[in-house]
Design an enzyme around this catalytic site. Sequence first.
Site, PDB file in Angstrom:
ATOM      1  N   ASP B  39      60.129   6.902-124.470  1.00 19.46           N
ATOM      2  CA  ASP B  39      60.367   5.705-123.663  1.00 19.46           C
ATOM      3  C   ASP B  39      61.166   4.654-124.405  1.00 19.46           C
ATOM      4  OD1 ASP B  39      57.352   5.034-121.719  1.00 19.46           O
ATOM      5  OD2 ASP B  39      59.073   6.329-121.360  1.00 19.46           O
ATOM      6  N   LYS B  61      62.922   3.534-119.612  1.00 19.55           N
ATOM      7  CA  LYS B  61      63.159   2.646-118.483  1.00 19.55           C
ATOM      8  C   LYS B  61      63.106   1.229-119.033  1.00 19.55           C
ATOM      9  CE  LYS B  61      59.812   5.467-116.019  1.00 19.55           C
ATOM     10  NZ  LYS B  61      58.597   5.434-115.194  1.00 19.55           N
ATOM     11  N   MET B 174      54.602  -7.329-117.536  1.00 22.60           N
ATOM     12  CA  MET B 174      55.735  -7.418-116.601  1.00 22.60           C
ATOM     13  C   MET B 174      55.682  -8.717-115.799  1.00 22.60           C
ATOM     14  SD  MET B 174      55.721  -3.372-115.631  1.00 22.60           S
ATOM     15  CE  MET B 174      53.985  -3.233-116.052  1.00 22.60           C
TER      16      MET B 174
END
Lengths: 246, 246
Positions: B39, B61, B174
């Site tokens: 990742d 991502k 996030m």
Amino acid sequence: MASLVTPKITLVGAGPGDEELITVKGLNAIKTAHVIFYDALANEALLNYASAQCLKIYVGKRNNNHAYPQEVINQLLVDYAQTHGHVVRLKGGDCFVFGRGMEEVLHAQVNNIPVTVVPGVTSAIAGPAAAHIPVTHRNVAQSFWVITATLQDGSLNPQVIEAAKTNTTVVLLMGLNKLPEIVATYLQAQQATLPIAIIQNATLANQKVLTGTINTIVAQQQQMQLQAPAVIVIGQVAALQNLQVV
Amino acid sequence: MASLVTPKITLVGAGPGDEELITVKGLNAIKTAHVIFYDALANEALLNYASAQCLKIYVGKRNNNHAYPQEVINQLLVDYAQTHGHVVRLKGGDCFVFGRGMEEVLHAQVNNIPVTVVPGVTSAIAGPAAAHIPVTHRNVAQSFWVITATLQDGSLNPQVIEAAKTNTTVVLLMGLNKLPEIVATYLQAQQATLPIAIIQNATLANQKVLTGTINTIVAQQQQMQLQAPAVIVIGQVAALQNLQVV
């Protein structure tokens, strides 16, 4: 003698049980420790990585059978750092998840001892994972709430009542003795069929897992008699393991 | 050829950033991997522990710039296990904390590939800790609630509204792009002076920390411009670092 040592304290999270679930950084701290103060929940096999000269002092707590009060531990860390040098405080799980680690950090700082915190894998997440239960899962759980079920006075943490009304994954530590009260709370919140799992000795060879629903788990536990230390996880994620082939 | 390999998949939590915050078990998995899918949030320095023959494939991502859709990653893990043997899926933080790890587990199991999950240190706890903020603290916080602030459709997770009404420590992942909405939610809950901290690149050399209160943080962030990846922690614990000497 005092001038010959460089006092420092390192708090190390030992992880959930399996000795290989300590971090590389935590293991390196153990290897360079002059003194290690360790908990009941830290895997004692980790002490084998310390030097032969390292003092290993048990300050564990289990079932309210405290070997030392927290205030005494705080001062022991400082005293031994001043006389011996590098003191490692080895704690089960993570230092800051109900580990009273911050009290040790603050006391060290008041005494001008440099202190470092090496985080650990917490049983709050790794415990469910060891039973193939993810605390989050797409379209199922977008958050998780980790709660100590038992407060200092022995009562049920009222945040369990708040949590039962949400659709978050709830992870309860120190909850096994409170299971009937926890279940009553969820029944009151109309959650009778919500999945629940209990994981004892997570990540160790003697791990045991009990899965059911809110309205079945008390009877299951009466039969199975799982013991502390145990993690309780409540929410739809606790049923995901049933999907699995193995 | 297929008969020469023993397919298996290991999901490994790489920890919050610092390469030494991977577990010993996770590092051992890397050392024996034939293929590693990694990742954006996993520390690339960990790839140096893999064998020279090991294939290292980036499937990261970041900022919705997905190299591969999740369904493609799920199938790649299975395909490479069948052709190459031991596949390690190296993920930032912990595999099951918003990591979509369970989707990979379930897909592997449907395809009869043995799958193991090695938990990691999550940035949800270690991020605040790296800024000297404990998610729990005696007489201050008896629980913590970890929430993804942004849902798949880009909207604010409504659980933030529920969380703002409680006195639990709230950890938001996030959340940086949602900071004004998060602050508005807490203002509506009459929490204007509640401490809040933002930690960017936690545990790495380029870590940045911003601390303030609900009614100051938006202006602070406009000035400081912290970037993702960042962890937001809200609650009285976020002011504990102010007590500290260092």
